[in-house]
Write an enzyme that holds these catalytic residues in place. Structure first.
Site, short mmCIF file in Angstrom:
data_model
loop_
_atom_site.label_atom_id
_atom_site.label_comp_id
_atom_site.label_asym_id
_atom_site.label_seq_id
_atom_site.Cartn_x
_atom_site.Cartn_y
_atom_site.Cartn_z
N ASP A 1 0.84 -1.20 0.00
CA ASP A 1 0.00 0.00 0.00
C ASP A 1 0.88 1.25 0.00
O ASP A 1 2.07 1.20 0.32
CB ASP A 1 -0.87 -0.04 1.27
CG ASP A 1 -2.15 0.77 1.15
OD1 ASP A 1 -2.29 1.55 0.21
OD2 ASP A 1 -3.02 0.61 2.05
N ASP B 1 -11.25 1.68 -2.72
CA ASP B 1 -11.77 1.38 -1.38
C ASP B 1 -13.29 1.38 -1.35
O ASP B 1 -13.89 1.03 -0.34
CB ASP B 1 -11.24 2.42 -0.38
CG ASP B 1 -9.85 2.05 0.11
OD1 ASP B 1 -9.45 0.88 -0.03
OD2 ASP B 1 -9.15 2.94 0.64
#
Ligand code: DGJ
Length: 678
Positions: free
Chosen positions: A446, A507
């Protein structure tokens, strides 16, 4: 195939496309043709067009893809052709056109590569300072691409934001310079480094489309030019405006690859070619099966404990999950000394299992997961550090800062200066140690903030060192799978896809909203790389409600994962989830390896050999999608059996009249499987 078909004239030929480069009277390499295939004779009849790498100087007033300053403040390039080199493979090839400045000690190689059976043309540039004084590089693009003059050019690209990446935009191309760019040090949520032009007449299935995508995960710029006579094209490469680079004596600079794809079969035809190219020639492990993943992020956030993870793992294994990933929150902290990663504000940089949450380290959880028959994966964010961390206390000089300037925190975190070799070495060492000591099959890599406070010499080496760390990890641990992520899809590009197996596309897991994200993602990037989770209803971000099968049918269009809080799912949900996971595994080869056709905005078709899968959605009850969807690319004379109803349909009718859709009034989505039976 690449041929030298005349003096200063090269012809590249792919299965459906031709590309000709011709030197102009001043030796400048120019595009003579990009479009359908040409014979050498036809190529010889073409004059040189716009520059392959536009430079400053003389009567040139457009966007310069190459901007240099020599020691005496002179700028620009006057071209001199040095020679060429062709490496021919079977149907493929690599052409280097060797150029230099007429006076100054700067060599410029233009590279072109084509691969067997593939329509993509890969291009990049390499500069070499052959003198004994530094040269300042203000800009060095990978390539410029030229389309034939046409009236009414239209620009397609994607825009977006966190939670809403990859929104397709199709607008008339302004008679102006249009710049798509990221200055954020990653490819960005707000844009993505690709561009498409069509003459305003292309549809999903018909018409000419020209496109290019950049293999770079840092800042980038693509500037499209369009004049009032209908001439158009673009130049693109790494870096953003205002960042300069010094090329010392003997030094060279190689740009990332900028790949171009042309199709005369509309936007669908362009997507087919991109998907094939990426699956075969970009991904590091072509053909690898993407496991069904469980990821606990939406279910537990930072509340990661061994007991809760074990409970989730048991339920995940029971519904057929193949790989269990522990997301953010597993690391950092020393009891009584400093905080672990129990929220956004602390722990990043301290890459050991939190001793309070995992008193016996990760081994008990990994053993539990593997005993349940699943592989184990872990979230990491190697480029970042929280000010509240042991790493920051011991290595404050590793943080990316600029003297006399404030340091910007985003999400309570700073960035490490990954352009430093000691930082990259440290990151490689702890990652290597983590995957060597533990039975880890998967890392989610990430990056939750953009780059700020970077000096001119940081932007490119930062990205190259990230690449080098990932490449070395993969080389030393060939079984390791990696998912790329930057707060969702903020670092999605061919550079990342060359070293990861999949990307966490967004997301936002609300299926009604994710359809648009997936639609944009799939314009270029293939379904096998598109991470997609089934989460809870109501959705954690949007509060939107959706039935479980609808959530599954949207996520099944990519690389399926489950991200819901499984202990809160009732027995019926778990039973249905188990059936749908099994169904997904059965269609997975078709979805991941097959040809993707978009059937309007609310349905997709995947075709692999005799097998056809159709996923259709009705995201709101306002959209009464009851008309049959017309399938594509079938054999009109073939017959196709519906695997659920047993009915046999004619290929010609499926394509002209469509797949009969006896949807009940309240159904919100549907999966259909057909097999060719004659
Ligand atoms: C952003 C990612 O997109 C999420 O999936 C999750 O991994 C969080 N970061 C964790 O901090």
């Amino acid at each position: 195939m690449i041929d030298h078909v005349g003096p200063g004239l090269w012809l590249l030929t792919t299965p459906t496309c031709g590309y000709a480069v011709r030197l102009g009277p001043d030796d400048a390499p120019c595009c003579a043709h990009w479009g359908p295939r040409l014979t050498p004779d036809q190529a010889r009849a073409l004059p040189p067009g716009r520059a392959e790498l536009p430079v400053e100087g003389g009567g040139r007033f457009g966007v310069a893809g190459l901007q240099v300053r020599y020691g005496d403040a002179v700028r620009g390039v006057e071209w001199r052709h040095l020679g060429d080199h062709i490496d021919s493979g079977h149907d493929g090839g690599h052409l280097t056109i060797r150029m230099a400045d007429r006076h100054y000690p700067l060599e410029i190689d233009l590279h072109y590569r084509v691969r067997p059976g593939d329509d993509a043309i890969e291009r990049w540039t390499c500069l070499r300072n052959t003198g004994d004084e530094p040269i300042t590089i203000l800009r060095c693009d990978s390539a410029a691409w030229t389309v034939p003059p046409r009236p009414g050019y239209r620009l397609s690209h994607v825009t977006g934001e966190w939670g809403g990446e990859f929104q397709v935009r199709r607008t008339p191309l302004a008679v102006a310079e249009t710049t798509l760019t990221s200055r954020r040090g990653h490819s960005g949520h707000h844009a993505n480094p690709w561009v498409m032009l069509d003459a305003g007449d292309a549809t999903e299935d018909h018409g000419e489309v020209w496109s290019a995508a950049l293999a770079w995960s840092g800042s980038w710029r693509i500037t499209v030019e369009h004049d009032h006579d209908g001439h158009a094209g673009w130049s693109g490469g790494f870096g953003h405006d205002g960042v300069t680079r010094r090329l010392g004596p003997g030094e060279s600079l190689e740009t990332p690859v900028f790949t171009g794809v042309y199709s005369a079969e509309g936007f669908g035809g362009i997507s087919h070619r991109w998907h094939d190219h990426i699956r075969r020639h970009v991904l590091p492990s072509p053909g690898r099966i993407r496991p069904v993943i469980y990821n606990s992020w939406e279910a537990v956030g930072f509340d990661v404990t061994q007991a809760r993870q074990m409970e989730l793992a048991e339920l995940a294994a029971d519904i057929g999950v193949e790989l269990f990933v522990v997301d953010d929150g597993w690391f950092g902290g020393r009891p009584g000394a400093f905080s672990g990663r129990t929220g956004e504000t602390a722990g990043l940089g301290d890459w050991w299992p939190d001793p309070e949450r995992f008193p016996g380290g990760l081994t008990p959880l990994i053993d539990h997961v593997t005993a349940l028959g699943m592989k184990f994966g872990l979230w990491v964010e190697p480029e970042s550090v929280n000010p509240d961390s042991e790493l920051h206390r011991t290595r404050p000089e590793w943080v990316l800062r600029q003297r006399n300037r404030r340091t910007t925190e985003v999400r309570d975190q700073l960035l490490l200066d990954f352009s430093r070799s000691d930082v990259a070495k440290w990151a490689h060492e702890w990652l290597d140690d983590l995957v060597t000591r533990n039975d880890i099959a998967f890392l989610k890599w990430d990056m939750n903030r953009p780059v700020t406070e970077a000096g001119d010499d940081v932007w490119i080496p930062f990205v190259r060192n990230v690449y080098a760390v990932i490449d070395r990890l993969r080389a030393d641990h060939p079984h390791l799978m990696i998912e790329g992520c930057a707060s969702g899809g903020g670092r999605t590009d061919l550079g990342m896809l060359a070293r990861t197996d999949q990307i966490w596309a967004s997301d936002n897991t609300d299926p009604a909203q994710r359809i648009a994200v997936q639609h944009g993602y799939g314009q270029i990037y293939p379904a096998c790389t598109m991470g997609a989770w089934v989460t809870d209803s109501p959705n954690a971000i949007t509060s939107g409600r959706a039935p479980l099968d609808f959530r599954f049918h949207v996520a099944m269009a990519g690389a399926l994962g489950i991200g819901g809080d499984l202990p809160r799912w009732d027995a019926d949900d778990l039973r249905q989830a188990k059936e749908l996971v099994a169904r997904y595994k059965e269609i997975r080869p078709v979805v991941h390896d097959g040809r993707l056709d978009r059937l309007g905005d609310w349905a997709v078709q995947y075709t692999l050999g005799p097998r056809v899968v159709v996923l259709s959605w009705r995201p709101t009850t306002l959209i009464r999608v009851t008309a049959p969807v017309r399938l594509k690319g079938l054999d009109p004379g073939g017959r196709y059996r519906d695997e659920d109803t047993g009915e046999v349909h004619h290929g010609a009718l499926l394509m002209s009249h469509g797949l009969p859709r006896p949807w009940p009034f309240d159904a919100t989505s549907e999966l259909r499987r057909l097999t060719r039976v004659g």
